[in-house]
Design a protein around this motif. Sequence first.
Motif, PDB file in Angstrom:
ATOM      1  N   THR A 226       6.013   3.604  -3.018  1.00 58.35           N
ATOM      2  CA  THR A 226       4.784   4.390  -3.169  1.00 58.35           C
ATOM      3  C   THR A 226       3.977   3.774  -4.312  1.00 58.35           C
ATOM      4  N   PHE A 227       2.822   4.362  -4.601  1.00 55.89           N
ATOM      5  CA  PHE A 227       1.946   3.798  -5.632  1.00 55.89           C
ATOM      6  C   PHE A 227       2.233   4.357  -7.020  1.00 55.89           C
ATOM      7  N   ARG A 228       2.354   5.705  -7.090  1.00 54.13           N
ATOM      8  CA  ARG A 228       2.323   6.340  -8.401  1.00 54.13           C
ATOM      9  C   ARG A 228       3.685   6.786  -8.924  1.00 54.13           C
ATOM     10  N   ALA A 229       4.762   6.432  -8.230  1.00 51.28           N
ATOM     11  CA  ALA A 229       6.102   6.710  -8.773  1.00 51.28           C
ATOM     12  C   ALA A 229       6.282   5.872 -10.046  1.00 51.28           C
TER      13      ALA A 229
ATOM     14  N   PHE B 232      -0.686 -10.522  -3.437  1.00 48.90           N
ATOM     15  CA  PHE B 232      -0.188  -9.133  -3.478  1.00 48.90           C
ATOM     16  C   PHE B 232      -0.090  -8.581  -2.059  1.00 48.90           C
ATOM     17  N   TYR B 233      -1.127  -8.793  -1.261  1.00 49.48           N
ATOM     18  CA  TYR B 233      -1.102  -8.262   0.111  1.00 49.48           C
ATOM     19  C   TYR B 233      -0.215  -9.104   1.032  1.00 49.48           C
ATOM     20  N   ASN B 234      -0.084 -10.412   0.770  1.00 46.82           N
ATOM     21  CA  ASN B 234       0.881 -11.210   1.544  1.00 46.82           C
ATOM     22  C   ASN B 234       2.295 -10.657   1.348  1.00 46.82           C
ATOM     23  N   ALA B 235       2.614 -10.317   0.098  1.00 44.80           N
ATOM     24  CA  ALA B 235       3.958  -9.787  -0.188  1.00 44.80           C
ATOM     25  C   ALA B 235       4.135  -8.421   0.470  1.00 44.80           C
ATOM     26  N   ARG B 236       3.115  -7.587   0.419  1.00 41.86           N
ATOM     27  CA  ARG B 236       3.200  -6.261   1.059  1.00 41.86           C
ATOM     28  C   ARG B 236       3.340  -6.406   2.580  1.00 41.86           C
ATOM     29  N   ARG B 237       2.602  -7.376   3.160  1.00 47.90           N
ATOM     30  CA  ARG B 237       2.673  -7.607   4.616  1.00 47.90           C
ATOM     31  C   ARG B 237       4.091  -8.043   4.994  1.00 47.90           C
TER      32      ARG B 237
ATOM     33  N   PHE C 224     -10.768   0.544  -4.196  1.00 48.34           N
ATOM     34  CA  PHE C 224     -11.531   1.540  -4.957  1.00 48.34           C
ATOM     35  C   PHE C 224     -12.997   1.121  -5.044  1.00 48.34           C
ATOM     36  N   GLY C 225     -13.857   2.106  -4.819  1.00 51.57           N
ATOM     37  CA  GLY C 225     -15.292   1.847  -4.847  1.00 51.57           C
ATOM     38  C   GLY C 225     -15.847   1.491  -3.485  1.00 51.57           C
ATOM     39  N   GLU C 226     -14.961   1.300  -2.491  1.00 53.33           N
ATOM     40  CA  GLU C 226     -15.422   0.985  -1.134  1.00 53.33           C
ATOM     41  C   GLU C 226     -15.308   2.234  -0.256  1.00 53.33           C
ATOM     42  N   MET C 227     -16.116   2.254   0.787  1.00 49.56           N
ATOM     43  CA  MET C 227     -16.150   3.419   1.688  1.00 49.56           C
ATOM     44  C   MET C 227     -14.968   3.363   2.659  1.00 49.56           C
TER      45      MET C 227
ATOM     46  N   ILE D  71       1.368  12.752   0.237  1.00 47.90           N
ATOM     47  CA  ILE D  71       0.175  12.276  -0.490  1.00 47.90           C
ATOM     48  C   ILE D  71       0.202  12.856  -1.911  1.00 47.90           C
ATOM     49  N   SER D  72      -0.260  12.073  -2.876  1.00 47.32           N
ATOM     50  CA  SER D  72      -0.244  12.568  -4.260  1.00 47.32           C
ATOM     51  C   SER D  72      -1.464  13.428  -4.566  1.00 47.32           C
ATOM     52  N   GLY D  73      -2.503  13.325  -3.733  1.00 47.86           N
ATOM     53  CA  GLY D  73      -3.708  14.115  -3.978  1.00 47.86           C
ATOM     54  C   GLY D  73      -4.537  13.603  -5.139  1.00 47.86           C
TER      55      GLY D  73
ATOM     56  N   VAL E 134      -6.340  10.565  -4.882  1.00 47.70           N
ATOM     57  CA  VAL E 134      -7.367   9.622  -4.426  1.00 47.70           C
ATOM     58  C   VAL E 134      -8.306  10.308  -3.432  1.00 47.70           C
ATOM     59  N   TYR E 135      -9.577  10.239  -3.735  1.00 53.36           N
ATOM     60  CA  TYR E 135     -10.627  10.824  -2.880  1.00 53.36           C
ATOM     61  C   TYR E 135     -11.235   9.750  -1.998  1.00 53.36           C
ATOM     62  N   PRO E 136     -11.780  10.078  -0.844  1.00 56.75           N
ATOM     63  CA  PRO E 136     -12.031  11.420  -0.331  1.00 56.75           C
ATOM     64  C   PRO E 136     -10.831  12.126   0.294  1.00 56.75           C
TER      65      PRO E 136
ATOM     66  N   PHE F 228       3.625  18.792   2.851  1.00 57.32           N
ATOM     67  CA  PHE F 228       5.003  18.285   2.859  1.00 57.32           C
ATOM     68  C   PHE F 228       5.112  17.262   1.729  1.00 57.32           C
ATOM     69  N   ASN F 229       5.988  17.518   0.766  1.00 56.16           N
ATOM     70  CA  ASN F 229       6.118  16.591  -0.356  1.00 56.16           C
ATOM     71  C   ASN F 229       7.423  16.899  -1.078  1.00 56.16           C
ATOM     72  N   LEU F 230       7.817  15.983  -1.958  1.00 57.83           N
ATOM     73  CA  LEU F 230       8.997  16.246  -2.787  1.00 57.83           C
ATOM     74  C   LEU F 230       8.671  17.271  -3.858  1.00 57.83           C
TER      75      LEU F 230
HETATM   76  C1  BJW Z   1       7.360  11.999  -0.667  1.00 62.04           C
HETATM   77  C2  BJW Z   1       8.488  11.246  -0.442  1.00 62.04           C
HETATM   78  C3  BJW Z   1       9.272  11.659   0.613  1.00 62.04           C
HETATM   79  C4  BJW Z   1       7.551  10.361  -2.090  1.00 62.04           C
HETATM   80  N1  BJW Z   1       8.912  12.728   1.342  1.00 62.04           N
HETATM   81  N2  BJW Z   1       7.009  13.052   0.053  1.00 62.04           N
HETATM   82  C5  BJW Z   1     -13.749  10.649  -9.876  1.00 62.04           C
HETATM   83  C6  BJW Z   1     -13.554  11.813  -9.139  1.00 62.04           C
HETATM   84  C7  BJW Z   1     -13.381  11.773  -7.765  1.00 62.04           C
HETATM   85  C8  BJW Z   1     -13.396  10.566  -7.088  1.00 62.04           C
HETATM   86  C9  BJW Z   1     -13.586   9.420  -7.812  1.00 62.04           C
HETATM   87  C10 BJW Z   1     -13.766   9.457  -9.193  1.00 62.04           C
HETATM   88  N3  BJW Z   1     -13.926   8.186  -9.622  1.00 62.04           N
HETATM   89  C11 BJW Z   1     -13.836   7.345  -8.555  1.00 62.04           C
HETATM   90  C12 BJW Z   1     -13.634   8.092  -7.444  1.00 62.04           C
HETATM   91  C13 BJW Z   1     -13.474   7.606  -6.049  1.00 62.04           C
HETATM   92  C14 BJW Z   1     -12.151   6.884  -5.856  1.00 62.04           C
HETATM   93  C15 BJW Z   1     -10.999   7.760  -6.368  1.00 62.04           C
HETATM   94  O1  BJW Z   1     -10.507   8.639  -5.687  1.00 62.04           O
HETATM   95  N4  BJW Z   1     -10.537   7.515  -7.571  1.00 62.04           N
HETATM   96  C16 BJW Z   1      -9.478   8.334  -8.154  1.00 62.04           C
HETATM   97  C17 BJW Z   1      -8.451   7.433  -8.814  1.00 62.04           C
HETATM   98  C18 BJW Z   1     -10.100   9.341  -9.092  1.00 62.04           C
HETATM   99  N5  BJW Z   1     -12.026   6.684  -4.424  1.00 62.04           N
HETATM  100  C19 BJW Z   1     -12.550   5.630  -3.821  1.00 62.04           C
HETATM  101  O2  BJW Z   1     -13.098   4.730  -4.443  1.00 62.04           O
HETATM  102  C20 BJW Z   1     -12.481   5.606  -2.318  1.00 62.04           C
HETATM  103  N6  BJW Z   1     -13.793   5.405  -1.813  1.00 62.04           N
HETATM  104  C21 BJW Z   1     -14.760   6.297  -1.999  1.00 62.04           C
HETATM  105  O3  BJW Z   1     -14.596   7.322  -2.650  1.00 62.04           O
HETATM  106  O4  BJW Z   1     -15.951   5.966  -1.387  1.00 62.04           O
HETATM  107  C22 BJW Z   1     -17.076   6.841  -1.596  1.00 62.04           C
HETATM  108  C23 BJW Z   1     -17.064   8.089  -0.758  1.00 62.04           C
HETATM  109  C24 BJW Z   1     -17.668   9.228  -1.233  1.00 62.04           C
HETATM  110  C25 BJW Z   1     -17.687  10.381  -0.476  1.00 62.04           C
HETATM  111  C26 BJW Z   1     -17.105  10.411   0.774  1.00 62.04           C
HETATM  112  C27 BJW Z   1     -16.522   9.272   1.243  1.00 62.04           C
HETATM  113  C28 BJW Z   1     -16.480   8.123   0.470  1.00 62.04           C
HETATM  114  C29 BJW Z   1     -11.590   4.473  -1.835  1.00 62.04           C
HETATM  115  C30 BJW Z   1     -10.159   4.692  -2.179  1.00 62.04           C
HETATM  116  C31 BJW Z   1      -9.322   3.481  -1.811  1.00 62.04           C
HETATM  117  C32 BJW Z   1      -7.856   3.675  -2.166  1.00 62.04           C
HETATM  118  N7  BJW Z   1      -7.181   2.466  -1.979  1.00 62.04           N
HETATM  119  C33 BJW Z   1      -5.720   2.434  -2.218  1.00 62.04           C
HETATM  120  C34 BJW Z   1      -5.249   0.947  -2.243  1.00 62.04           C
HETATM  121  C35 BJW Z   1      -5.548   0.219  -0.987  1.00 62.04           C
HETATM  122  C36 BJW Z   1      -4.497   0.382   0.073  1.00 62.04           C
HETATM  123  C37 BJW Z   1      -3.217  -0.323  -0.256  1.00 62.04           C
HETATM  124  O5  BJW Z   1      -3.188  -1.304  -1.006  1.00 62.04           O
HETATM  125  O6  BJW Z   1      -2.175   0.107   0.297  1.00 62.04           O
HETATM  126  O7  BJW Z   1      -5.045   3.201  -1.226  1.00 62.04           O
HETATM  127  S1  BJW Z   1      -5.212   3.162  -3.759  1.00 62.04           S
HETATM  128  C38 BJW Z   1      -3.715   3.790  -3.159  1.00 62.04           C
HETATM  129  O8  BJW Z   1      -3.736   5.231  -3.347  1.00 62.04           O
HETATM  130  C39 BJW Z   1      -3.708   3.526  -1.646  1.00 62.04           C
HETATM  131  C40 BJW Z   1      -3.263   4.853  -1.116  1.00 62.04           C
HETATM  132  O9  BJW Z   1      -3.669   4.998   0.238  1.00 62.04           O
HETATM  133  C41 BJW Z   1      -3.884   5.843  -2.062  1.00 62.04           C
HETATM  134  C42 BJW Z   1      -3.228   7.182  -2.086  1.00 62.04           C
HETATM  135  O10 BJW Z   1      -1.898   7.100  -2.517  1.00 62.04           O
HETATM  136  P1  BJW Z   1      -0.838   8.091  -1.897  1.00 62.04           P
HETATM  137  O11 BJW Z   1      -0.626   7.790  -0.473  1.00 62.04           O
HETATM  138  O12 BJW Z   1      -1.186   9.481  -2.257  1.00 62.04           O
HETATM  139  O13 BJW Z   1       0.488   7.587  -2.628  1.00 62.04           O
HETATM  140  P2  BJW Z   1       1.088   7.999  -4.038  1.00 62.04           P
HETATM  141  O14 BJW Z   1       2.081   6.960  -4.425  1.00 62.04           O
HETATM  142  O15 BJW Z   1       0.052   8.299  -5.021  1.00 62.04           O
HETATM  143  O16 BJW Z   1       1.856   9.372  -3.741  1.00 62.04           O
HETATM  144  C43 BJW Z   1       2.979   9.444  -2.897  1.00 62.04           C
HETATM  145  C44 BJW Z   1       3.355  10.906  -2.738  1.00 62.04           C
HETATM  146  O17 BJW Z   1       4.439  11.000  -1.834  1.00 62.04           O
HETATM  147  C45 BJW Z   1       3.825  11.572  -4.045  1.00 62.04           C
HETATM  148  O18 BJW Z   1       3.185  12.837  -4.171  1.00 62.04           O
HETATM  149  C46 BJW Z   1       5.327  11.759  -3.852  1.00 62.04           C
HETATM  150  O19 BJW Z   1       5.834  12.945  -4.461  1.00 62.04           O
HETATM  151  C47 BJW Z   1       5.411  11.860  -2.345  1.00 62.04           C
HETATM  152  N8  BJW Z   1       6.683  11.396  -1.805  1.00 62.04           N
HETATM  153  N9  BJW Z   1       8.518  10.220  -1.415  1.00 62.04           N
HETATM  154  C48 BJW Z   1       7.763  13.411   0.983  1.00 62.04           C
HETATM  155  N10 BJW Z   1      10.425  11.002   0.891  1.00 62.04           N
END
Ligand code: BJW
Length: 232
Positions: free
Chosen positions: A20-23, A52-57, A148-151, A173-175, A177-179, A197-199
Motif C-alpha cells: 500500500t502507499f501509506r503504511a 519506479f513504475y517499471n518495478a511496480r509493473r 497529483f495535480g492531474e485530473m 482506501i485511506s480516504g 486522496v481526493y476526489p 471495509f478496512n482494517l
Molecule cells: C486494508 C488491508 C486489507 C490495508 N483489507 N483494508 C487539499 C485538499 C483536498 C484535495 C487536495 C488538496 N491539495 C491537493 C489536492 C488534490 C490531490 C489530493 O487529494 N491531495 C491530498 C494528498 C490532499 N488530488 C489530486 O491531485 C488528484 N487530482 C485532482 O484532484 O484533480 C482535480 C479535481 C478536482 C475536482 C474533481 C476532480 C478532480 C489526483 C490524485 C492522484 C493520486 N495518485 C496516486 C499515485 C498514482 C497511482 C500509483 O502510482 O499507483 O494514486 S497517490 C496514491 O494514493 C495512489 C492511490 O490510488 C491513492 C490512494 O491511496 P489508497 O488506495 O487509499 O492507499 P493507502 O495506502 O493510502 O491506504 C490503504 C488503505 O487500505 C489503508 O486505509 C489501510 O488500512 C487499508 N488496508 N490492508 C482492508 N488487507
Amino acid sequence: MTKIVILTGAGISAESGLETFRASDGLWAQHRVEDVATPEGFARNPKLVVDFYNARRAQAAEVSPNAAHRALARLEAELDGEVVVITQNVDDLHEQGGSRQVMHMHGALKGALCAACDHRWPAPMVMAPGDACPACNAPAARPDIVWFGEMPYQMDALFDHLVEADVFAAIGISGNVYPAAGFVAEARRAGAHTIEFNLERSAVGNQFAEHRIGPASQTVPEWVAEVLAARR
Ligand code: BJW
C-alpha cells in the motif's frame, strides 16, 4: 434493479502481495511522493519515475487476485442488478479476478501515454525515458498513471454512477486522496447506503453508515454472500 458501486484502494490488493502507499513500510515511506507521483517529478527526473513504475509493473505481474477481488466478480456475475467497480489501483487484479465493469480512475500500469498528443497504448514491461509515441513519434512516452495535480479519468461517468447507487462500498482506501475520498459524501447525499471495509476506520470513516473491520479477503466474501442470499 439494485445498483452497487464499489470504490477500491490499495488495501484490497495488499493481501495479494502489493504494497500500500501509506503504511509505515509502504511505498511513500520508500519514495518521495513529489519525486515519483507528480508531473513535476517526471519533468525533473524521468528515469527515476519510469524505473519506479517499471518495478511496480514487474511486481504486479507476479501476483494474483485474492478472495476479495474474486468475491466482487461473483457479485457482478450473480446479482440481479448492476455492479460497478471504480478502482484507484493501477494493477489489473479486478480484471484477472473476473470483474468486467472496472473503471481505473488513476490509470493503469499496463498503459503508456504520450505527453505530447495524449495517445494511449499498451506499455511494454520495461519503459525507457524518451520512448517514442507510436502515433506522433514524439519522444514523450510516460506511464499512463494519474499523478497529483492531474485530473483522474472518467470523472463525469464516475459521478453519474455514484448518484445512481443504492449501495456504495469502499474497500481498502485511506480516504486521504481526493476526489475519491469525496465519493462517500456524494453517494450518501444521493441516498445510497454506505459501507466501509478496512482494517481500521479511514480518514473519511465517519461518513459511512456501516463498517466492516478486518482483512478484505475475509470481510468482502462474507458481505457478498450476505447480499446474494438476501436477494435470492
Ligand atoms: C486494508 C488491508 C486489507 C490495508 N483489507 N483494508 C487539499 C485538499 C483536498 C484535495 C487536495 C488538496 N491539495 C491537493 C489536492 C488534490 C490531490 C489530493 O487529494 N491531495 C491530498 C494528498 C490532499 N488530488 C489530486 O491531485 C488528484 N487530482 C485532482 O484532484 O484533480 C482535480 C479535481 C478536482 C475536482 C474533481 C476532480 C478532480 C489526483 C490524485 C492522484 C493520486 N495518485 C496516486 C499515485 C498514482 C497511482 C500509483 O502510482 O499507483 O494514486 S497517490 C496514491 O494514493 C495512489 C492511490 O490510488 C491513492 C490512494 O491511496 P489508497 O488506495 O487509499 O492507499 P493507502 O495506502 O493510502 O491506504 C490503504 C488503505 O487500505 C489503508 O486505509 C489501510 O488500512 C487499508 N488496508 N490492508 C482492508 N488487507
